[in-house]
Structures are given as structure tokens and as C-alpha cells.
Design an enzyme around this catalytic site. Structure first.
Site: not given
Ligand code: GLP
Length: 245
Positions: A143, A136
Site C-alpha cells: 500500500e 491507489n
């Protein structure tokens, strides 16, 4: 940002291992930060081999672990702690007092973060940071959506990280949070290498290099660092435009 493409995983890993050896030769008290995971595994093995063969002294090096799974004990062979100790640190004989890994079992994780930030700052910053990339676009456990100006922090892991993360563990573990150095640490490191290999990383590598820098794709921060190098094998490079290569 430089881009360097190697024939295969072996050639890539050997070059990154050489970078580590050169760093320690030139600066015996260097501060080295690394990610764990499948990507740097061979780099660790080759660094150990090359350091033995060339008699490289790691006894003054400071080692910083990039991240850790919250709640996973260091004895668990899926933990980043176990990875570093067993694939690199014990063999390099870096003294325990110079090894700084997040204690993901600590009752006060915020304190762990402050401790890590203080150590890095007292050491004068990280000389070489070697990171991987998640599917990702994460770096460490930074993140998608994370702000670029954070240092160490605790984070709720992305569903993709939780699902892919299972690959590191032999038996089921309850994963939900991570503790990680921040992208501000990356920007402050004197040099950053992002390594990736294999077809499955080709798309995230393309996005890292060719898309606009954005917090929703954390690895794109590499474009902003003046001493950053993307080191990849031919498979991970296959989606790059010719003019990028
Ligand atoms: C993991 C780690 C990262 C690592 C990345 C890629 O979740 N938090 O530090 O670099 O994902 O891992 P791998 O090299 O196993 O593909």
C-alpha cells in the site's frame, strides 16, 4: 522499463498468456508469480487454453501467489486462493507441492511470511512476476507509503483497497489486513509485467510511468526495474503523453 500498448483487453491478455507459455517452454522448472483479480482473469483462461492446445507441461513449474486477504478462507470464492485454484492451477495440473499460496487463516502469519521468503530464495528467485495495479497505486498489498525493501509482510489495508476489495466477494466479509510479497521481491524478480486495462486505470498508469518514483505510489517502483514491462490496453494508455507511448 518498457511500455507496450495493445488494442484491447483480449489482445493484452493473449500476449501475457504467450509470455507465460514461452517462459515454461524455455524453462520447464520456472518460478511464476501472479496476482489475482479482474485484470489477469482472461490471461489465466487463455494460458489454460494455450497450454492444452500446445501441450505445454507445467508439471515442474513452481507457482507463487502474490497476496491474500487475511482471515478469508481458501473456500471463499473471493479469496486469491480460490481464484488461482479455479482459474489456473487445477487446469494446468501444477503439483500441489509446487504451489505456494499464503495461508491467510494461519495463527502465525509472520511464520507464513518467513516460509514464503524461504521458498522463493531456495528456488533461486522468481523468473516472471505478473502484477496488477490498485486504484491507489498498490502492487499486491503493498500500500502507499510501504518501503521498497520489504519482502513478505502483513499490512493494514488502505481504505480504498478495503472499499474496492468488496467487489470480489458475493457476501460481506470483514476485511482489514493483507498478507503480501514485498516490493523487494519484485525488484529481485528476473522479469516483471504490470498489466492494466480500461479507462479507470488510465490515471494510475500515467502516475506509474510519468511521475517521480516514490513510496507513496508503490507502482512507480516499476521504473527502477531493468526488466520491467508495463503492458496495457489503449484505454489504460489514454492519459499518457505522446512521447511516453
Ligand atoms: C487487489 C490485489 C492486487 C491486484 C489489484 C488490482 O486489491 N491486492 O494484487 O492486482 O488490487 O485488482 P484488479 O485487477 O481487480 O483491478
Amino acid at each position: 522499463m518498457q511500455i507496450k500498448i495493445y488494442k484491447d483487453y483480449q489482445a493484452l491478455s493473449a500476449t501475457v498468456a504467450d509470455e507465460i507459455i514461452e517462459l515454461v517452454k524455455n524453462k520447464p522448472d520456472a518460478v511464476l508469480c501472479m496476482a489475482s483479480g479482474s485484470t489477469p482473469l482472461l490471461t489465466c483462461t487463455l494460458t489454460v487454453e494455450k497450454s492444452v492446445k500446445n501441450n505445454i507441461d507445467f508439471s515442474r513449474v513452481t507457482f507463487i501467489g502474490l497476496d491474500e486477504w487475511v482471515g478469508v478462507p481458501p473456500q471463499n470464492d473471493g479469496s486469491c486462493h480460490w481464484f488461482f485454484q479455479n482459474h489456473l492451477l487445477q487446469a494446468l495440473k501444477i503439483p500441489a507441492a509446487q504451489i505456494h499460496l499464503f495461508d491467510a487463516m494461519a495463527s502465525n502469519l509472520n511464520e507464513e511470511c518467513s516460509k514464503m521468503d524461504k521458498i522463493i530464495s531456495e528456488k533461486g528467485g522468481i523468473d516472471l512476476m505478473i502484477v496488477g495495479i490498485g486504484m491507489n497505486g498498490h502492487i499486491g498489498f503493498n500500500e502507499p507509503g510501504i518501503s521498497f525493501d520489504k519482502r513478505s509482510h502483513i499490512i493494514n489495508l488502505d481504505p480504498m483497497t478495503l472499499s474496492i476489495g468488496k467487489k470480489y466477494f458475493n457476501s460481506p466479509v470483514a476485511l482489514s489486513k493483507g498478507i503480501t510479497l514485498g516490493l523487494q521481491h519484485l525488484m529481485e524478480s528476473k522479469k516483471v509485467i504490470l498489466m492494466a486495462n480500461g479507462n479507470k486505470k488510465a490515471d494510475v498508469i500515467r502516475r506509474t510511468i510519468e511521475e517521480t518514483v516514490h513510496t507513496y505510489f508503490p507502482a512507480s517502483i516499476m521504473q527502477m526495474h531493468l526488466q520491467s514491462v508495463i503492458m496495457i490496453d489503449e484505454e489504460a494508455a489514454f492519459k499518457l503523453k505522446d512521447e511516453t507511448k
